[in-house]
Design an enzyme around this catalytic site. Structure first.
Site, mmCIF file in Angstrom:
data_model
loop_
_atom_site.group_PDB
_atom_site.id
_atom_site.type_symbol
_atom_site.label_atom_id
_atom_site.label_comp_id
_atom_site.label_asym_id
_atom_site.label_seq_id
_atom_site.Cartn_x
_atom_site.Cartn_y
_atom_site.Cartn_z
ATOM 1 N N HIS A 126 -55.131 -15.986 30.770
ATOM 2 C CA HIS A 126 -53.969 -16.415 29.961
ATOM 3 C C HIS A 126 -53.460 -15.278 29.065
ATOM 4 O O HIS A 126 -52.892 -15.520 28.006
ATOM 5 C CB HIS A 126 -54.304 -17.624 29.084
ATOM 6 N N GLU B 53 -42.108 -0.555 36.649
ATOM 7 C CA GLU B 53 -41.029 -1.556 36.598
ATOM 8 C C GLU B 53 -40.256 -1.606 37.910
ATOM 9 O O GLU B 53 -39.890 -2.676 38.397
ATOM 10 C CB GLU B 53 -40.087 -1.249 35.430
ATOM 11 N N SER C 224 -35.792 8.161 27.303
ATOM 12 C CA SER C 224 -34.582 7.391 27.020
ATOM 13 C C SER C 224 -33.481 8.365 26.658
ATOM 14 O O SER C 224 -33.724 9.405 26.035
ATOM 15 C CB SER C 224 -34.854 6.435 25.855
ATOM 16 N N LYS D 281 -39.176 7.599 23.309
ATOM 17 C CA LYS D 281 -39.588 6.721 24.407
ATOM 18 C C LYS D 281 -40.266 7.456 25.564
ATOM 19 O O LYS D 281 -39.914 8.563 25.926
ATOM 20 C CB LYS D 281 -38.372 5.970 24.965
#
Ligand code: ARG
Length: 451
Positions: free
Chosen positions: A153, A287, A274, A280
């Site tokens: 979980h 992804e 970024s 970043k």
């Protein structure tokens, strides 16, 4: 190719709509191999002379070389790879070229080419999967003894090691390899000789053709052979499931690389920055892998849907099998390569992982097991430990610093030993559990299997 029956030329839009050469050109080697085997069987059947066969073979090899070198002009008027090659062959060698298509249809031809292509790509993808397994195994070995929390979980559950966590993916990919090997058996069957749908009145040695092309056997129903695309659907499912596994791995790595977790660092070469926020470092590869899995699912559903309403046998709808197949293979090969590289370069932040795994609450189950070993039934032990956890939370005192004896007399003086992470992990020795020696054994076992 069908000018005999037609008074009008095919409309430009129909040509554009129906051509497949823009993508099925990649079947050229398989098409040529199939044609050479077919021609050899025609020699045996005395339909071609040796001389004609040699012309055909030399002509086809020349075409293959030209396509290899990018010197072949494909034309959409000739629709697909089969007609592009046959037409060029006849231009190059004359009359013998016109005999090649005897006792053959594009229907059994395309089924043969696609099976050969699938077989080759199953082997290719399997090698890529093994590379990824090797990369995971390398990391598992490096971090076999690095503690990390295991989650259910997405809540911390029990301690494991990074090695054990990564080996879970090695297992998944091993099942994928198995599935591919199994699908390979079913697809490695030759449909050549099934003709358009009802075989042929001209008998060619189907077994000989199959053997030359490396097929294990031949199909036994011409109608099924022509319309069967099960092997593509099966592969698309296998690819989709590999995508699922890659996507879950990606999700784990995305979490691990977040500041909130801080468990792993990906190399600069495998992350992106970024354009706006200078700080970043984004896990785009993960992804993209997660995102591209959607295409793998889509390609499967697209072919299942295209085929579901088709009457026997060949319908042009079946031409829609190739783009999903090619797209899934291209997508997967790149995903496997880039993930293999990225994982090999990944660093685990061992101290951060250990700090997270050192939360004594992760050993609450071990505490209950301790009570069980002292004769307390598990349900009561669970409740007693639950109470201790509640006190720990209420008093904001770590579980291992509580005076547990106050809660129950079953907690002896040796209770504190439970909270040693190393001992707790070493105690997990049953098969499949994450003791460090188990993990090391598993790594050895997989390394042997994969090489
Ligand atoms: N390009 C076609 C395909 O991929 C080859 C078979 C064509 N057969 C036909 N009867 N039009 O399906």
């Amino acid at each position: 190719m069908w000018k005999g029956r037609f008074a009008q030329a095919t409309a430009d839009l129909v040509q554009q709509y129906g051509e497949s050469i823009s993508y099925d050109w990649r079947l050229y080697k398989h098409d040529i191999a199939g044609s050479i085997a077919h021609a050899r069987a025609q020699v045996k059947a005395k339909l071609l002379t040796e001389e004609e066969f040699n012309q055909i073979e030399t002509g086809l090899r020349g075409i293959e070389k030209d396509i290899d070198a990018g010197n072949f002009k494909f034309s959409i008027e000739l629709e697909d790879i089969h007609m592009n090659i046959e037409s060029e062959l006849t231009t190059r060698i004359g009359a013998a070229g016109g005999k090649l298509h005897t006792a053959r249809s594009r229907n059994d031809q395309v089924a043969t080419d696609t099976r050969l292509y699938c077989r080759e790509q199953v082997d290719n993808i399997s090698e890529h999967l093994k590379d990824l397994q090797r990369s995971l195994l390398g990391k598992a070995e490096q971090y076999a003894a690095a503690f990390i929390p295991g989650y259910t979980h997405l809540q911390r559950g029990q301690p494991v090691t990074v090695g054990h966590h990564l080996l879970a993916y090695v297992e998944m990919f091993a099942r994928d390899l198995d599935r591919l090997a199994d699908a390979r058996k079913r697809l490695n069957v030759s449909p050549l000789g099934s003709g358009a749908l009802a075989g042929s009145t001209i008998n060619l040695d189907r077994e000989q053709i199959a053997a030359e092309l490396g097929f294990d056997s031949i199909t036994t129903n011409s109608m099924d052979a022509i319309s069967d695309r099960d092997y593509i659907m099966e592969l698309l499912f296998d690819f989709a499931l590999i995508g699922t596994h890659l996507s879950r791995l990606s999700e784990d790595l995305i979490l691990w690389c977040s500041s909130e977790f801080g468990f792993a660092t990906l190399s600069d070469a495998h992350t992106t920055g970024s354009s706006l926020m200078p700080q970043k470092k984004n896990p785009d590869v993960c992804e993209l892998t997660r995102g591209k899995t959607g295409r793998l699912y889509g390609n499967l559903v697209s072919l299942l849907t295209a085929a579901k309403g088709l009457p026997l046998t060949y319908n042009r709808d079946l031409q829609e099998d190739k783009e999903p197949l090619f797209d899934s293979i291209d997508t997967l090969l790149l995903a496997l390569s880039v993930n293999t590289e990225m994982i090999a370069d990944m660093q685990i932040n061992v101290d951060t992982c250990k700090a997270a795994a050192s939360d004594p609450l992760l050993l609450a189950t071990d505490l209950a097991d301790y009570l069980v070993k002292n004769g307390v039934p598990f349900r009561s032990a669970h409740e007693l430990v639950g109470k201790a956890v509640a006190v720990s939370v209420q008093e904001n005192t770590p579980l291992d610093e509580l005076d547990l004896n106050k809660i129950s007399e079953h907690y002896g003086a040796d209770t504190k030993d439970i909270f040693n992470l190393q001992t707790a992990l070493e105690a997990r020795t049953n098969v499949g559990a994450p003791s460090i020696s188990n993990v090391q054994k598993q790594i050895k076992c997989w390394t042997k299997k994969i090489n």
